[in-house]
Design an enzyme around this catalytic site. Sequence first.
Site, short mmCIF file in Angstrom:
data_model
loop_
_atom_site.label_atom_id
_atom_site.label_comp_id
_atom_site.label_asym_id
_atom_site.label_seq_id
_atom_site.Cartn_x
_atom_site.Cartn_y
_atom_site.Cartn_z
N HIS A 150 0.10 2.31 11.79
CA HIS A 150 1.00 3.42 11.51
C HIS A 150 1.19 4.31 12.73
CE1 HIS A 150 1.73 7.24 8.86
NE2 HIS A 150 2.87 6.63 9.13
N GLU A 188 -2.59 13.99 11.81
CA GLU A 188 -3.59 13.74 10.78
C GLU A 188 -5.00 13.98 11.30
OE1 GLU A 188 -3.00 9.68 9.68
OE2 GLU A 188 -0.88 9.92 9.21
N HIS A 214 -5.57 12.01 14.76
CA HIS A 214 -4.46 11.17 15.21
C HIS A 214 -3.23 12.05 15.27
CE1 HIS A 214 -6.89 7.75 13.14
NE2 HIS A 214 -7.28 7.92 14.40
N HIS A 240 0.86 -1.18 0.00
CA HIS A 240 0.00 0.00 0.00
C HIS A 240 0.90 1.23 0.00
CE1 HIS A 240 -2.79 3.08 1.35
NE2 HIS A 240 -3.79 2.23 1.30
N HIS A 251 -2.32 4.22 15.05
CA HIS A 251 -3.65 4.09 14.46
C HIS A 251 -3.58 3.13 13.27
CE1 HIS A 251 -1.61 7.46 12.46
NE2 HIS A 251 -2.31 7.16 11.38
#
Length: 456
Positions: A357, A363, A387, A314, A393
Amino acid sequence: MTGSGHSIEQARKTAEALVYSSGFGNEHSSEAVAGALPHGRNSPQRAPLGLYAEQLSGSAFTEPRAHNHRSWLYRVRPSAAHPPFTRTDNGGLRSAPFTETVPDPNRLRWNPLPTPAPGTDFLSGLWTLGGNGDATQRTGMAIHLYHANSPMSSGVSSEGAEPSTRGRVFSDSDGELLIVPEHGGLLIRTEFGLLRAEPGEVALIPRGIRFRVDLLDGTARGYVCENYGAPFQLPDLGPIGANGLANARDFRAPVAAFEDVEGPVEVVNKFCGNLWSATYDHSPLDVVAWHGNHVPYVYDLHRFNVIGSLSYDHPDPSIFTVLTSPSDTPGLAGVDFVVFAPRWLVGEDTFRPPYFHRNVMSEYMGLIEGAYDAKAEGFVPGGGSLHNMMSAHGPDRETFDRASAAELKPQKIDDGLAFMFETRWPVTATEQAATAGHLQSDYDGVWQGLQRHFRP
């Protein structure tokens, strides 16, 4: 044009007839009346048609040409013709530095804003979630939400009284505003002309530009990023090449349209974190012609050209950046605007949702429509999650279990549209956000069911 319609039907009819000029960062020019633009010079001894010539500078005069933002306006009255401004109530609007609370390392998530009181327009419906930096130093950003049920053109009145003005106009001296509608369309009347912004589109209003927001539906709700720092620009593409992500030609700038309105108009200015108000005897949206590159835009997020992996893994979410506000450190943005647009997932032997992550950047994520592929429940359109720097998260338990067992065939993600404001500094929540009734108290629970699978 003369005056402005107040009804939803009139606003929608106006919005449907709009035409635009294309291209982000272009030197646009437009005139609502033939001959209003001077040729060969910016400030002739007598501007055409008895207009006033006025420069609006969004950058210092001496900034490099590639970063210089300015427009020349040819207007019925100069902006200098106004009475003194006086302080007015900030309502739910807050500004940096954010000192009401301390930065919180916990993961936070909010439901949508509650229904506003009757007569709430875009400006009075602004509600600040948090931010960072310092508006007086032109650094950092703020995250706002809005929920409105009344147009700004309806006038200002006390309950049961006749409107005391012919509507009101807003400008932000502290930063540019990136407006992200989630519910209900907006008709944005600016000094440069009109923009229509529906859910799935965004509107960018540069610093200092005056505007009014009317509604295309009975109510409107969405998000706003107030960028105190360097103006948003398209990100460099690097190894991607010359094409991809947000295409400059898909950004639409308004064409000149002006209000020739006599009578009281309230003008509200956000300056160094506070709102200031003055009642003009005319509408300041009286620009008959203009040229320059300090202009507002609207952009359809569905036109974002998604770049992704054709083999495995990803990609980092930076590959979805629409606009970036660079800082003094190359590659470290004051704020990035990122969109998770419809796309194909084809990675082999790949956990396809966003990975677990921890990030040096902070974020804030919002949802415009549908569902987000990393959260099965609790993250709804109009809501948002924060976050902060280095907070862990990732996908919730249900998403992890489903993605870990899924058959890896090509999959089209087209049932949701999410976005992210990503910023270099921690976001400090306002007191009203930290104690809000729509703050979810059980957000941590989405990860509690993740089980041990380690088998030595």
